[in-house]
Scaffold this active site. Sequence first.
Site, PDB file in Angstrom:
ATOM      1  N   ARG A   1       0.709  -1.250   0.107  1.00  0.00           N
ATOM      2  CA  ARG A   1       0.117   0.166  -0.049  1.00  0.00           C
ATOM      3  C   ARG A   1       1.068   1.168  -0.128  1.00  0.00           C
ATOM      4  NH1 ARG A   1      -4.930   0.885   2.514  1.00  0.00           N
ATOM      5  NH2 ARG A   1      -4.943  -1.593   3.356  1.00  0.00           N
TER       6      ARG A   1
ATOM      7  N   VAL B   1      -3.669   4.751  -6.576  1.00  0.00           N
ATOM      8  CA  VAL B   1      -2.982   3.507  -7.243  1.00  0.00           C
ATOM      9  C   VAL B   1      -3.213   2.752  -6.217  1.00  0.00           C
ATOM     10  CG1 VAL B   1      -0.963   2.505  -8.514  1.00  0.00           C
ATOM     11  CG2 VAL B   1      -0.770   5.233  -8.090  1.00  0.00           C
ATOM     12  N   TYR B   2      -3.712   2.038  -5.286  1.00  0.00           N
ATOM     13  CA  TYR B   2      -3.330   0.876  -4.385  1.00  0.00           C
ATOM     14  C   TYR B   2      -5.274   0.759  -4.747  1.00  0.00           C
ATOM     15  CZ  TYR B   2      -5.209  -1.673  -0.364  1.00  0.00           C
ATOM     16  OH  TYR B   2      -5.412  -2.837   0.505  1.00  0.00           O
ATOM     17  N   ARG B   3      -5.998   1.691  -4.540  1.00  0.00           N
ATOM     18  CA  ARG B   3      -7.535   1.642  -5.250  1.00  0.00           C
ATOM     19  C   ARG B   3      -7.728   0.963  -6.586  1.00  0.00           C
ATOM     20  NH1 ARG B   3      -9.766   1.432  -0.086  1.00  0.00           N
ATOM     21  NH2 ARG B   3      -8.398   2.379   1.608  1.00  0.00           N
TER      22      ARG B   3
ATOM     23  N   GLN C   1      -6.648  -1.968  -6.591  1.00  0.00           N
ATOM     24  CA  GLN C   1      -8.551  -3.243  -6.193  1.00  0.00           C
ATOM     25  C   GLN C   1      -9.654  -3.032  -6.843  1.00  0.00           C
ATOM     26  OE1 GLN C   1      -7.736  -4.370  -3.544  1.00  0.00           O
ATOM     27  NE2 GLN C   1      -5.447  -3.722  -3.091  1.00  0.00           N
TER      28      GLN C   1
END
Length: 271
Positions: A122, A179-181, A184
Amino acid sequence: MTLTGSGPAHDPPAHTPRRAGAPVPARTRVYGPERRLDRRVALVTGASSGIGAATARRFAMDGWQLLLNGRDRYRLERTAAGTSAVVLPADLAAPDGPRLLARSALHTTGRVDVLVAGAGIRWTGPFAAMPHTDIDRVLTLDLNATLHLVREVLPTMIAAGRGRVVLLGARAGAGEEAVYRAAQAGLAAFAGALREELRGTGVGVTFVVPGPVDTASRTHRAGLLTPGEVAATIFDAVRRHRDEAHVAPPAESRARALGPGLYRRLRDRFG
Ligand SMILES: NC(=O)c1ccc[n+]([C@@H]2O[C@H](COP(=O)([O-])OP(=O)(O)OC[C@H]3O[C@@H](n4cnc5c(N)ncnc54)[C@H](OP(=O)(O)O)[C@@H]3O)[C@@H](O)[C@H]2O)c1
């Protein structure tokens, strides 16, 4: 801004004898009770920490044969302690990482009945300041490596006419994790599309969406889910062949009961 779960801000842990680097063939070691290949086999990535480690322990409790991946052999051995789990350390972000891991796994047990893709990192901070290398690091591990690993194990599941892939998602909400989202969201789309594609093959796809969990990738604070609670949800979803499973922290469940206003405020605050 922080990168958690991997990278300069996280690894290597103090007790790691060497830093994982270029792809190396995974090495195996067996712990505890004798390995029995008549048992169901689960390959769990991210098994050296957090949700992956708790999930491995939950499946081991039910008598599954475990194959455990992460980069940190010492922490994998801790997860494996007292079980017949086989540790398969490998860097999934390395170009050949997913292929080497799948090859080692299939060489060790001949099949994988369930793949739990629990490896992830993350990065938190404003996107406008995010180094390009970190954009690549997050997408490479959280999205690309997962897809490549699924691609590697899927043919043997389809040939066997059974199997299940478990992917982990996160809820939209908390800020400064664009970017993590994005990774996902990619996993959510992949899970849905792959599930449809696999209908009739005997192979299922489970997408698990936990609320915030108290693991290395989160700052510790009250009211978070425990990795064990998420692991129990994953195990139950696999047992019941569920397509999706959501798990909320206890405080959120109570807030839901109190009314939509308070519930929304808590979600906006904690994601
Ligand atoms: N924590 C939450 O609030 C939350 C909420 C929803 C969804 N999730 C998702 O759940 C998954 C697990 O999260 P977590 O909080 O349990 O994470 P965590 O405690 O930080 O663990 C991350 C795991 O990923 C492994 N990993 C990192 N880089 C790797 C690499 N290059 N190659 C192989 N393995 C690597 C780590 O092992 P090594 O360090 O040994 O390599 C570790 O076992 C993630 O996909 C995350 O997005 C988490």
